[in-house]
Design a protein around this motif. Structure first.
Motif, PDB file in Angstrom:
ATOM      1  N   HIS A 139      -3.583 -13.277 -13.799  1.00 29.12           N
ATOM      2  CA  HIS A 139      -4.562 -14.213 -13.242  1.00 29.12           C
ATOM      3  C   HIS A 139      -5.656 -14.591 -14.243  1.00 29.12           C
ATOM      4  O   HIS A 139      -6.184 -13.743 -14.952  1.00 29.12           O
ATOM      5  N   ARG A 173      -1.570 -17.925  -1.220  1.00 31.46           N
ATOM      6  CA  ARG A 173      -2.462 -18.764  -2.035  1.00 31.46           C
ATOM      7  C   ARG A 173      -2.520 -20.137  -1.393  1.00 31.46           C
ATOM      8  O   ARG A 173      -1.640 -20.528  -0.627  1.00 31.46           O
ATOM      9  N   GLU A 200      -7.890 -17.248  -5.504  1.00 31.21           N
ATOM     10  CA  GLU A 200      -6.658 -18.002  -5.733  1.00 31.21           C
ATOM     11  C   GLU A 200      -5.475 -17.272  -5.097  1.00 31.21           C
ATOM     12  O   GLU A 200      -4.581 -17.889  -4.537  1.00 31.21           O
ATOM     13  N   ARG A 229     -10.373 -19.291 -12.192  1.00 29.76           N
ATOM     14  CA  ARG A 229     -10.611 -20.744 -12.272  1.00 29.76           C
ATOM     15  C   ARG A 229     -12.066 -21.052 -12.623  1.00 29.76           C
ATOM     16  O   ARG A 229     -12.336 -21.981 -13.365  1.00 29.76           O
TER      17      ARG A 229
END
Length: 68
Positions: free
Chosen positions: A59, A30, A16, A62
């Motif tokens: 962070h 990103r 990311e 994902r």
């Protein structure tokens, strides 16, 4: 804006955020939801590394988030 060959210094687990080096400058890049590249903190290593460290600290992966 690209100035030459972009080298990846470090990437987050799901890419990311990517700490990059290009034309004697460091920056964090990103990919946006639209697929564009967005960058911040272009300049000397210390500036980009400080931004990178803060983004890495906050962070959330994902792939781990999707598995929950």
């Amino acid at each position: 804006m690209s100035h030459g060959l972009v080298r990846v210094v470090e990437a987050s687990c799901c890419e990311e955020y990517v700490l990059c080096f290009e034309a004697a400058q460091f920056f964090v890049r990103r990919v946006t939801e639209r697929g564009d590249h967005e960058e911040t903190a272009r300049g000397p290593y210390a500036r980009a590394a400080a931004v990178w460290a803060e983004l890495a600290r906050r962070h959330v992966c994902r792939s781990r988030q999707a598995a929950s």
